[in-house]
Design a protein around this motif. Sequence first.
Motif, PDB file in Angstrom:
ATOM      1  N   LYS A  51       0.841  -1.192   0.000  1.00 26.04           N
ATOM      2  CA  LYS A  51       0.000   0.000   0.000  1.00 26.04           C
ATOM      3  C   LYS A  51       0.878   1.244   0.000  1.00 26.04           C
ATOM      4  O   LYS A  51       2.049   1.202   0.375  1.00 26.04           O
ATOM      5  N   SER A  52       0.286   2.320  -0.428  1.00 25.52           N
ATOM      6  CA  SER A  52       0.883   3.638  -0.283  1.00 25.52           C
ATOM      7  C   SER A  52      -0.183   4.556   0.285  1.00 25.52           C
ATOM      8  O   SER A  52      -1.286   4.101   0.635  1.00 25.52           O
ATOM      9  N   ALA A  53       0.114   5.831   0.359  1.00 32.89           N
ATOM     10  CA  ALA A  53      -0.874   6.778   0.868  1.00 32.89           C
ATOM     11  C   ALA A  53      -2.125   6.808  -0.005  1.00 32.89           C
ATOM     12  O   ALA A  53      -3.200   7.193   0.451  1.00 32.89           O
ATOM     13  N   LYS A  54      -1.989   6.367  -1.244  1.00 32.94           N
ATOM     14  CA  LYS A  54      -3.129   6.343  -2.154  1.00 32.94           C
ATOM     15  C   LYS A  54      -3.986   5.092  -1.993  1.00 32.94           C
ATOM     16  O   LYS A  54      -5.042   4.987  -2.612  1.00 32.94           O
ATOM     17  N   GLY A  55      -3.503   4.116  -1.236  1.00 32.49           N
ATOM     18  CA  GLY A  55      -4.218   2.871  -1.065  1.00 32.49           C
ATOM     19  C   GLY A  55      -3.445   1.702  -1.634  1.00 32.49           C
ATOM     20  O   GLY A  55      -2.220   1.780  -1.822  1.00 32.49           O
ATOM     21  N   PRO A  56      -4.113   0.580  -1.928  1.00 26.83           N
ATOM     22  CA  PRO A  56      -3.425  -0.598  -2.461  1.00 26.83           C
ATOM     23  C   PRO A  56      -2.727  -0.280  -3.779  1.00 26.83           C
ATOM     24  O   PRO A  56      -3.257   0.450  -4.615  1.00 26.83           O
ATOM     25  N   GLU A  57      -1.523  -0.822  -3.931  1.00 30.16           N
ATOM     26  CA  GLU A  57      -0.742  -0.616  -5.150  1.00 30.16           C
ATOM     27  C   GLU A  57      -0.810  -1.881  -6.007  1.00 30.16           C
ATOM     28  O   GLU A  57      -0.208  -2.903  -5.692  1.00 30.16           O
ATOM     29  N   ALA A  58      -1.557  -1.799  -7.087  1.00 30.68           N
ATOM     30  CA  ALA A  58      -1.722  -2.930  -7.991  1.00 30.68           C
ATOM     31  C   ALA A  58      -0.663  -2.901  -9.082  1.00 30.68           C
ATOM     32  O   ALA A  58      -0.219  -1.829  -9.516  1.00 30.68           O
ATOM     33  N   GLY A  59      -0.252  -4.085  -9.554  1.00 32.86           N
ATOM     34  CA  GLY A  59       0.664  -4.175 -10.675  1.00 32.86           C
ATOM     35  C   GLY A  59       2.065  -3.685 -10.386  1.00 32.86           C
ATOM     36  O   GLY A  59       2.753  -3.216 -11.292  1.00 32.86           O
ATOM     37  N   VAL A  60       2.508  -3.808  -9.134  1.00 32.62           N
ATOM     38  CA  VAL A  60       3.893  -3.480  -8.801  1.00 32.62           C
ATOM     39  C   VAL A  60       4.607  -4.775  -8.425  1.00 32.62           C
ATOM     40  O   VAL A  60       3.981  -5.789  -8.114  1.00 32.62           O
ATOM     41  N   TRP A  61       5.928  -4.721  -8.458  1.00 28.49           N
ATOM     42  CA  TRP A  61       6.712  -5.918  -8.196  1.00 28.49           C
ATOM     43  C   TRP A  61       7.157  -5.968  -6.737  1.00 28.49           C
ATOM     44  O   TRP A  61       7.548  -4.943  -6.159  1.00 28.49           O
ATOM     45  N   VAL A  62       7.123  -7.159  -6.178  1.00 25.99           N
ATOM     46  CA  VAL A  62       7.725  -7.411  -4.878  1.00 25.99           C
ATOM     47  C   VAL A  62       8.909  -8.334  -5.118  1.00 25.99           C
ATOM     48  O   VAL A  62       8.763  -9.407  -5.722  1.00 25.99           O
ATOM     49  N   ILE A  63      10.066  -7.889  -4.667  1.00 27.54           N
ATOM     50  CA  ILE A  63      11.321  -8.584  -4.938  1.00 27.54           C
ATOM     51  C   ILE A  63      11.892  -9.108  -3.633  1.00 27.54           C
ATOM     52  O   ILE A  63      12.000  -8.364  -2.653  1.00 27.54           O
ATOM     53  N   ALA A  64      12.238 -10.389  -3.614  1.00 24.47           N
ATOM     54  CA  ALA A  64      12.894 -11.002  -2.454  1.00 24.47           C
ATOM     55  C   ALA A  64      14.227 -11.569  -2.912  1.00 24.47           C
ATOM     56  O   ALA A  64      14.286 -12.323  -3.890  1.00 24.47           O
ATOM     57  N   GLU A  65      15.293 -11.225  -2.194  1.00 29.76           N
ATOM     58  CA  GLU A  65      16.641 -11.627  -2.620  1.00 29.76           C
ATOM     59  C   GLU A  65      17.449 -12.067  -1.412  1.00 29.76           C
ATOM     60  O   GLU A  65      17.376 -11.456  -0.344  1.00 29.76           O
ATOM     61  N   THR A  66      18.235 -13.134  -1.621  1.00 28.00           N
ATOM     62  CA  THR A  66      19.089 -13.628  -0.542  1.00 28.00           C
ATOM     63  C   THR A  66      20.459 -14.013  -1.083  1.00 28.00           C
ATOM     64  O   THR A  66      20.602 -14.413  -2.244  1.00 28.00           O
ATOM     65  N   THR A  67      21.451 -13.880  -0.231  1.00 29.55           N
ATOM     66  CA  THR A  67      22.790 -14.398  -0.519  1.00 29.55           C
ATOM     67  C   THR A  67      23.122 -15.558   0.410  1.00 29.55           C
ATOM     68  O   THR A  67      24.277 -15.992   0.472  1.00 29.55           O
ATOM     69  N   ASP A  68      22.125 -16.060   1.118  1.00 27.07           N
ATOM     70  CA  ASP A  68      22.343 -17.221   1.987  1.00 27.07           C
ATOM     71  C   ASP A  68      22.418 -18.516   1.187  1.00 27.07           C
ATOM     72  O   ASP A  68      22.853 -19.543   1.716  1.00 27.07           O
ATOM     73  N   THR A  69      21.953 -18.506  -0.038  1.00 24.51           N
ATOM     74  CA  THR A  69      22.097 -19.656  -0.929  1.00 24.51           C
ATOM     75  C   THR A  69      23.504 -19.650  -1.539  1.00 24.51           C
ATOM     76  O   THR A  69      24.188 -18.619  -1.533  1.00 24.51           O
ATOM     77  N   PRO A  70      23.951 -20.775  -2.082  1.00 28.10           N
ATOM     78  CA  PRO A  70      25.318 -20.822  -2.628  1.00 28.10           C
ATOM     79  C   PRO A  70      25.599 -19.760  -3.685  1.00 28.10           C
ATOM     80  O   PRO A  70      26.712 -19.265  -3.789  1.00 28.10           O
ATOM     81  N   THR A  71      24.611 -19.426  -4.511  1.00 27.54           N
ATOM     82  CA  THR A  71      24.729 -18.282  -5.410  1.00 27.54           C
ATOM     83  C   THR A  71      23.521 -17.390  -5.187  1.00 27.54           C
ATOM     84  O   THR A  71      22.462 -17.861  -4.752  1.00 27.54           O
ATOM     85  N   ARG A  72      23.686 -16.097  -5.430  1.00 24.46           N
ATOM     86  CA  ARG A  72      22.617 -15.139  -5.154  1.00 24.46           C
ATOM     87  C   ARG A  72      21.309 -15.582  -5.808  1.00 24.46           C
ATOM     88  O   ARG A  72      21.281 -15.949  -6.993  1.00 24.46           O
ATOM     89  N   TYR A  73      20.237 -15.516  -5.049  1.00 26.59           N
ATOM     90  CA  TYR A  73      18.935 -16.025  -5.473  1.00 26.59           C
ATOM     91  C   TYR A  73      17.906 -14.915  -5.312  1.00 26.59           C
ATOM     92  O   TYR A  73      17.845 -14.255  -4.263  1.00 26.59           O
ATOM     93  N   THR A  74      17.095 -14.711  -6.361  1.00 26.97           N
ATOM     94  CA  THR A  74      16.094 -13.648  -6.355  1.00 26.97           C
ATOM     95  C   THR A  74      14.776 -14.188  -6.887  1.00 26.97           C
ATOM     96  O   THR A  74      14.765 -14.966  -7.848  1.00 26.97           O
TER      97      THR A  74
END
Length: 712
Positions: A51-74
Amino acid sequence: MNKLALVERSHLVAFILISLVQTTSLTCSYAQDRSPNAVAAINNDLGGTVKSAKGPEAGVWVIAETTDTPTRYTKIVVTDDQGRFLIPDLPRGNYQVWVRGYGLVDSPKVQASPGATLDLTAVPAPTPAAAAQYYPPIYWFSLLRVPPKDAFPIDQIKSQGEWLNTIKSGACQSCHALGTPGTRTISKRLGTFRTSADAWTARLEAGSASAFMLRDITHLGVEEALKLFGQWTDNVAAGELPFAAPERPSGIARNVVVTEWEWGDPTTYLHDEIATDRWNPSVNAKGKIYGSAEDSTDYMPVLDPSTNTDSEVKIPVRDPKTPNVTARPHGFSPAWGPNVIWNSQTITHNPMMDEKGRVWMTSQIRPPENPDWCKAGSSHKSAQAFPIKVSNRNIAMYDPSADKFTLLSTCFPTHHLAFSRDHGTLFFSAGVVGPAVLGWLDVKKFEQTGDEVQSQGWTPFVVDTSGDGKRGEYVEPDQPVQPGKDKRIAVNEYAVAVSPADGSVWGSVIGYPGAIVRTVLGSNPEETALSEVYEPPLPGYGPRGGDVDADGVYWAALSSGHVGRFDRRKCRVLNGPTATGRHCPEGWTLYQLPGPQMRGVQDPGSAEATYYVWVDWFNTFGLGKNVPIVMGNLNSSLFAIVDGNIVNFTVPYPMGFFPKNVDGRVDDPNTGWKGSALWSTYGTRAMFHLEGGTANRPRAVKLQLRPDPLAH
């Protein structure tokens, strides 16, 4: 407020304070009073709302990334129309999670582990300039001023279309996207210059590709091109912004799940990858992915997506005197300084996998001079019909089960390759330049005899201009058509593909207007092979890569900003004296690609410079059988053409996804959308031009299509 509520509130405050200590800012909360529309994560998922101040944000990306795996994983997903998201099937680890979207700037990254439910706060862009930093390269590239039609001819360039084709397919953007952060600016490390044209001259002299860049600028009219490129970067530096803006993903484009793994080194670039057999997508199920690193290194990147590990295998050469790209001219690079970053003898271009899971590659194994049996005077059947003096690449085959390479010397040059349906024949294109032949390897004969000489063959491209339905005496390319004779055409195919409908071999011819070629070998190819050539009609021009669908229809990536669909069944003329390229405009249908057109260009089309088309014969992506998948190189995306409509699947991070091709693999047909995927890679030669700069490594990319944006 009762005591229980006070305790819960105090616990929440304490949690927030602890998190604030651990991170510089907090844009998510594990709230007790969660919205009734929130997505609860389970097991190894991450879910929640944006959400933002305008309300729910549709059609945006959520990105999760880790370096705890043997090679960077996203892993990347898109929010639904209520701003909800679910990132499924994450490996164990600590993740940085953030929101990216058009009209936004990146939200501060927060830490989370699989199983958490997050409320993320999107950050609206404070200015149009801030928002534009997240636009795909096409929106910046389209700002380049193009010489008007009445300015031509310029030097040897006859038309505006020919000029654009050179930039978009024949030279610059066949290797990387113009409009990325590293191309739309001039690094101060290059020095100080009297004019921006001088700065661009220095840029073209930089790095290991300087010889190619200096060659290609001559195809654009040097003085005029340098001036226009200089104006482009000057205007961007002065604050000019794109005149168009991208739309957020909508509809089925929100159902995509993108997974990325780093592989290779920061100086490696990946021309292509291979995951499975073109004719059977279940081959190599859940297995390793193999890359081709072309000029950058002799080490083949290998990714094991099951363990999230990357490795490499060195590709050998047969002759130690095989040329190395280190001998090419090299200039000071603003990214790498004086260092030579490419080191390759094999210049491996394209891999394909056979039914046994072996990887076949077009690879240099020796110096270019051909042995005598390839040349005039040889007893080899193909050499007697059409001798060849040099070949720049040959064949390397890697058997992962034995960890062994087999190297084969070919008389014909190799670039792309494609198997026949029975895997008995492997066909090869020559590339951009070459001796104008179609080459092949009889795989079964080679496996039985080990004889590389007698297992290969090639033929020139001969068009049936006599109209008698068979190949006969022919005139040469520089001679006019003569009654009763056929005509050889001097074309080199870039792409190569075998038709599932009839086994004919198709290829694309780079140039303006360019062409596509269909070849039927016949019973005795050196004497019976016949070809047909078809030019795309304006406003389409400039084929690069292409593929044949299950109905025998050819799909071509065009530099005009279109995809061309060519249906030979619609042609009124197939042979005879007029069948020299422009005889079947009725067979073509043009689909205009997304994105703005170049500023000042009035012809229909797009600034997009698509590289290749791959047809999903087996519905591995989930949009149906026979759906063309088009490389959206400047849109940082893949396009799918579904029932005549184009769907845009964007890969938003790191900005500048540049796919050269894809393939589709089925890992487990019993697990629905999770059991199959498209595979690709960042194919740019200059990962350091993208977001992240010289810290970037190439990334393997997996795209899956679930039934809805919240499917587990």
